[in-house]
Design a protein around this motif. Structure first.
Motif, PDB file in Angstrom:
ATOM      1  N   PHE A 100       0.813  -1.220   0.000  1.00 22.09           N
ATOM      2  CA  PHE A 100       0.000   0.000   0.000  1.00 22.09           C
ATOM      3  C   PHE A 100       0.846   1.270   0.000  1.00 22.09           C
ATOM      4  O   PHE A 100       0.388   2.313  -0.466  1.00 22.09           O
ATOM      5  CB  PHE A 100      -0.931   0.014   1.217  1.00 22.09           C
ATOM      6  N   VAL A 101       2.060   1.198   0.552  1.00 24.18           N
ATOM      7  CA  VAL A 101       2.861   2.414   0.737  1.00 24.18           C
ATOM      8  C   VAL A 101       4.078   2.465  -0.179  1.00 24.18           C
ATOM      9  O   VAL A 101       4.960   3.311  -0.010  1.00 24.18           O
ATOM     10  CB  VAL A 101       3.311   2.539   2.216  1.00 24.18           C
ATOM     11  N   ASN A 102       4.149   1.548  -1.140  1.00 24.24           N
ATOM     12  CA  ASN A 102       5.230   1.538  -2.136  1.00 24.24           C
ATOM     13  C   ASN A 102       6.626   1.443  -1.518  1.00 24.24           C
ATOM     14  O   ASN A 102       7.553   2.133  -1.931  1.00 24.24           O
ATOM     15  CB  ASN A 102       5.148   2.792  -3.025  1.00 24.24           C
ATOM     16  N   ASN A 103       6.759   0.583  -0.501  1.00 16.23           N
ATOM     17  CA  ASN A 103       8.085   0.379   0.103  1.00 16.23           C
ATOM     18  C   ASN A 103       8.626  -1.027  -0.163  1.00 16.23           C
ATOM     19  O   ASN A 103       9.647  -1.425   0.387  1.00 16.23           O
ATOM     20  CB  ASN A 103       8.037   0.643   1.607  1.00 16.23           C
ATOM     21  N   GLY A 104       7.915  -1.787  -1.009  1.00 19.08           N
ATOM     22  CA  GLY A 104       8.363  -3.128  -1.359  1.00 19.08           C
ATOM     23  C   GLY A 104       7.850  -4.225  -0.462  1.00 19.08           C
ATOM     24  O   GLY A 104       8.034  -5.410  -0.760  1.00 19.08           O
ATOM     25  N   ASP A 105       7.192  -3.877   0.659  1.00 21.40           N
ATOM     26  CA  ASP A 105       6.667  -4.869   1.590  1.00 21.40           C
ATOM     27  C   ASP A 105       5.146  -4.919   1.505  1.00 21.40           C
ATOM     28  O   ASP A 105       4.485  -3.911   1.270  1.00 21.40           O
ATOM     29  CB  ASP A 105       7.077  -4.534   3.025  1.00 21.40           C
ATOM     30  N   ARG A 106       4.599  -6.115   1.726  1.00 26.04           N
ATOM     31  CA  ARG A 106       3.151  -6.275   1.695  1.00 26.04           C
ATOM     32  C   ARG A 106       2.542  -5.935   3.055  1.00 26.04           C
ATOM     33  O   ARG A 106       3.096  -6.283   4.097  1.00 26.04           O
ATOM     34  CB  ARG A 106       2.772  -7.703   1.301  1.00 26.04           C
ATOM     35  N   GLN A 107       1.427  -5.245   3.030  1.00 27.32           N
ATOM     36  CA  GLN A 107       0.659  -4.971   4.237  1.00 27.32           C
ATOM     37  C   GLN A 107      -0.778  -5.460   4.015  1.00 27.32           C
ATOM     38  O   GLN A 107      -1.242  -5.565   2.884  1.00 27.32           O
ATOM     39  CB  GLN A 107       0.631  -3.473   4.568  1.00 27.32           C
ATOM     40  N   THR A 108      -1.470  -5.741   5.110  1.00 30.97           N
ATOM     41  CA  THR A 108      -2.860  -6.185   5.043  1.00 30.97           C
ATOM     42  C   THR A 108      -3.758  -5.122   5.640  1.00 30.97           C
ATOM     43  O   THR A 108      -3.541  -4.684   6.778  1.00 30.97           O
ATOM     44  CB  THR A 108      -3.056  -7.512   5.795  1.00 30.97           C
ATOM     45  N   ARG A 109      -4.745  -4.703   4.870  1.00 24.83           N
ATOM     46  CA  ARG A 109      -5.703  -3.716   5.347  1.00 24.83           C
ATOM     47  C   ARG A 109      -7.119  -4.254   5.179  1.00 24.83           C
ATOM     48  O   ARG A 109      -7.402  -4.993   4.237  1.00 24.83           O
ATOM     49  CB  ARG A 109      -5.560  -2.391   4.593  1.00 24.83           C
ATOM     50  N   GLN A 110      -7.983  -3.840   6.100  1.00 24.16           N
ATOM     51  CA  GLN A 110      -9.378  -4.304   6.065  1.00 24.16           C
ATOM     52  C   GLN A 110     -10.289  -3.225   5.513  1.00 24.16           C
ATOM     53  O   GLN A 110     -10.119  -2.039   5.799  1.00 24.16           O
ATOM     54  CB  GLN A 110      -9.843  -4.711   7.464  1.00 24.16           C
ATOM     55  N   PHE A 111     -11.280  -3.647   4.742  1.00 21.04           N
ATOM     56  CA  PHE A 111     -12.261  -2.746   4.149  1.00 21.04           C
ATOM     57  C   PHE A 111     -13.658  -3.264   4.486  1.00 21.04           C
ATOM     58  O   PHE A 111     -13.859  -4.466   4.661  1.00 21.04           O
ATOM     59  CB  PHE A 111     -12.087  -2.672   2.629  1.00 21.04           C
ATOM     60  N   THR A 112     -14.606  -2.339   4.587  1.00 21.02           N
ATOM     61  CA  THR A 112     -15.978  -2.689   4.951  1.00 21.02           C
ATOM     62  C   THR A 112     -16.936  -2.198   3.876  1.00 21.02           C
ATOM     63  O   THR A 112     -16.820  -1.069   3.391  1.00 21.02           O
ATOM     64  CB  THR A 112     -16.358  -2.064   6.304  1.00 21.02           C
ATOM     65  N   LEU A 113     -17.894  -3.047   3.510  1.00 19.24           N
ATOM     66  CA  LEU A 113     -18.915  -2.651   2.551  1.00 19.24           C
ATOM     67  C   LEU A 113     -19.819  -1.593   3.177  1.00 19.24           C
ATOM     68  O   LEU A 113     -19.918  -1.485   4.404  1.00 19.24           O
ATOM     69  CB  LEU A 113     -19.749  -3.863   2.133  1.00 19.24           C
ATOM     70  N   ASP A 114     -20.494  -0.819   2.346  1.00 18.48           N
ATOM     71  CA  ASP A 114     -21.400   0.206   2.853  1.00 18.48           C
ATOM     72  C   ASP A 114     -22.538  -0.423   3.660  1.00 18.48           C
ATOM     73  O   ASP A 114     -22.870  -1.607   3.499  1.00 18.48           O
ATOM     74  CB  ASP A 114     -21.987   1.015   1.692  1.00 18.48           C
ATOM     75  N   GLY A 115     -23.141   0.379   4.538  1.00 14.75           N
ATOM     76  CA  GLY A 115     -24.218  -0.098   5.393  1.00 14.75           C
ATOM     77  C   GLY A 115     -25.367  -0.703   4.605  1.00 14.75           C
ATOM     78  O   GLY A 115     -25.825  -0.141   3.613  1.00 14.75           O
ATOM     79  N   GLY A 116     -25.844  -1.859   5.052  1.00 18.88           N
ATOM     80  CA  GLY A 116     -26.958  -2.518   4.383  1.00 18.88           C
ATOM     81  C   GLY A 116     -26.551  -3.371   3.201  1.00 18.88           C
ATOM     82  O   GLY A 116     -27.401  -4.001   2.573  1.00 18.88           O
ATOM     83  N   VAL A 117     -25.251  -3.429   2.885  1.00 15.92           N
ATOM     84  CA  VAL A 117     -24.755  -4.224   1.759  1.00 15.92           C
ATOM     85  C   VAL A 117     -23.956  -5.397   2.311  1.00 15.92           C
ATOM     86  O   VAL A 117     -23.137  -5.225   3.225  1.00 15.92           O
ATOM     87  CB  VAL A 117     -23.869  -3.389   0.812  1.00 15.92           C
ATOM     88  N   GLU A 118     -24.182  -6.587   1.784  1.00 19.76           N
ATOM     89  CA  GLU A 118     -23.444  -7.755   2.235  1.00 19.76           C
ATOM     90  C   GLU A 118     -23.183  -8.704   1.075  1.00 19.76           C
ATOM     91  O   GLU A 118     -23.879  -8.682   0.061  1.00 19.76           O
ATOM     92  CB  GLU A 118     -24.201  -8.503   3.331  1.00 19.76           C
ATOM     93  N   LEU A 119     -22.155  -9.514   1.238  1.00 24.78           N
ATOM     94  CA  LEU A 119     -21.843 -10.551   0.265  1.00 24.78           C
ATOM     95  C   LEU A 119     -22.823 -11.698   0.446  1.00 24.78           C
ATOM     96  O   LEU A 119     -23.133 -12.080   1.580  1.00 24.78           O
ATOM     97  CB  LEU A 119     -20.411 -11.043   0.469  1.00 24.78           C
ATOM     98  N   VAL A 120     -23.313 -12.254  -0.661  1.00 25.02           N
ATOM     99  CA  VAL A 120     -24.285 -13.345  -0.603  1.00 25.02           C
ATOM    100  C   VAL A 120     -23.840 -14.461  -1.546  1.00 25.02           C
ATOM    101  O   VAL A 120     -22.823 -14.346  -2.241  1.00 25.02           O
ATOM    102  CB  VAL A 120     -25.700 -12.858  -0.988  1.00 25.02           C
TER     103      VAL A 120
END
Length: 326
Positions: free
Chosen positions: A89-109
């Motif tokens: 994410f920060v272009n330093n050559g290392d992998r990072q893990t970040r979490q993201f959340t869907l908008d309210g009322g939206v879910e994976l089905v």
């Protein structure tokens, strides 16, 4: 002289009747209800579209990152409403893990629109993921990410084995162009147009399809070639179990054995609420492969089912589902 008397309703001080007020209030109530329902539906549709658009953009960013670094990038849903991306994410050559959340009322089905959770909140199907290799391709021929809002509307994001990312629809055939012969006198025909068809999302692009078109006695055969799929040439990757259960906040642990068929490095992708031991990526030195045993433990009070994915060379990743309970 007698004073003039007022006639008509101008001089009538009786005002509105009760019936008129009731009718007016009813009309206003119906209009307000329709406006509120329309607003809710519009807002739900906006949240669904935004969730699908942002997710597709994030997937494309991860694919480009994998190509740029000549390394892997991973997208993994950890629950029906949250997903994690592992990339630089920060272009330093290392992998990072970040979490993201869907908008309210939206879910994976599921693909049929039904919930991924049962009445007790437990997962009833595996959560989808996408892993990009250094060529920007995935190890699965096709992965679908269906999303649904509170109004029952659905959008599907598809990631194909070739790395193509589509939202809800895809062009299934190459457009054809019809034209007249170009000459110095006739010039370009004014009726020239590009024609083609656009169909709903193809959930099985791995199946090669052949179509035959006959025009003027001539039959043209077209074969749609499926996208390329990575082939594991290093002996394979397997787990001795697919689901384990641990208690939250480190109250208990469990183990899983990861077996590979050649020498190389096993790379685990672990959610932030879990701890894996050994934490570093172990290398199997033997050319015939070997087995590495991991211990899994919860490091906070978060409950639910979470996916730990193990990758090895260009083999298909293996996923361990970890259920965290009280």
């Amino acid at each position: 002289m007698q004073p003039l008397k007022r006639t008509g309703r101008f001089g009538d001080s009786r005002g509105f009747s009760l019936m008129q007020m009731v009718v007016t209030a009813s009309v206003i109530s119906v209009i307000m209800t329709a406006a509120v329902l329309g607003l809710r539906s519009a807002r739900a549709a906006m949240r669904l579209n935004n969730s699908a658009r942002v997710f597709a953009q994030n997937v494309e960013r991860a694919r480009i990152d994998a190509i740029r670094r000549h390394d892997q990038a991973n997208i993994e849903f950890t629950s029906p409403t949250t997903y994690e991306i592992t990339m630089d994410f920060v272009n330093n050559g290392d992998r990072q893990t970040r979490q993201f959340t869907l908008d309210g009322g939206v879910e994976l089905v599921k693909d049929d629109g039904t919930s991924l959770l049962d009445a007790e909140g437990n997962l009833t199907a595996a959560l989808p993921y996408a892993d990009f290799n250094w060529r920007g391709r995935t190890d699965t021929c096709s992965m679908s990410f269906p999303m649904k809002n509170s109004q029952g509307n659905m959008l599907k994001v598809q990631v194909a084995g070739s790395g193509d990312i589509t939202v809800n629809s895809s062009v299934s055939s190459v457009p054809t162009v019809t034209y007249s012969n170009v000459s110095a006198t006739a010039d370009i025909a004014p009726s020239t147009a590009i024609t083609g068809t656009d169909t709903k999302l193809n959930l099985s692009p791995c199946d090669a399809t052949t179509t035959a078109t006959t025009t003027g006695g001539t039959t043209t055969t077209t074969t749609t070639v499926p996208p390329p799929v990575a082939v594991c040439s290093t002996g394979g990757l397997s787990l001795n179990k697919g689901l384990i259960t641990v208690r939250r906040n480190g109250a208990s642990s469990d183990t899983v054995a990861v077996t590979v068929g050649a020498s190389g490095t096993i790379v685990p992708v672990v959610p932030s609420n879990l701890t894996l031991t050994p934490s570093s990526s172990p290398t199997v030195p033997a050319t015939t492969g070997g087995t590495v045993t991991y211990t899994v433990r919860s490091n906070n009070k978060t409950r639910g089912t979470f996916a730990v994915k193990f990758t090895f060379s260009n083999c298909t990743p293996a996923t361990l589902n970890v259920k965290v309970i009280n």
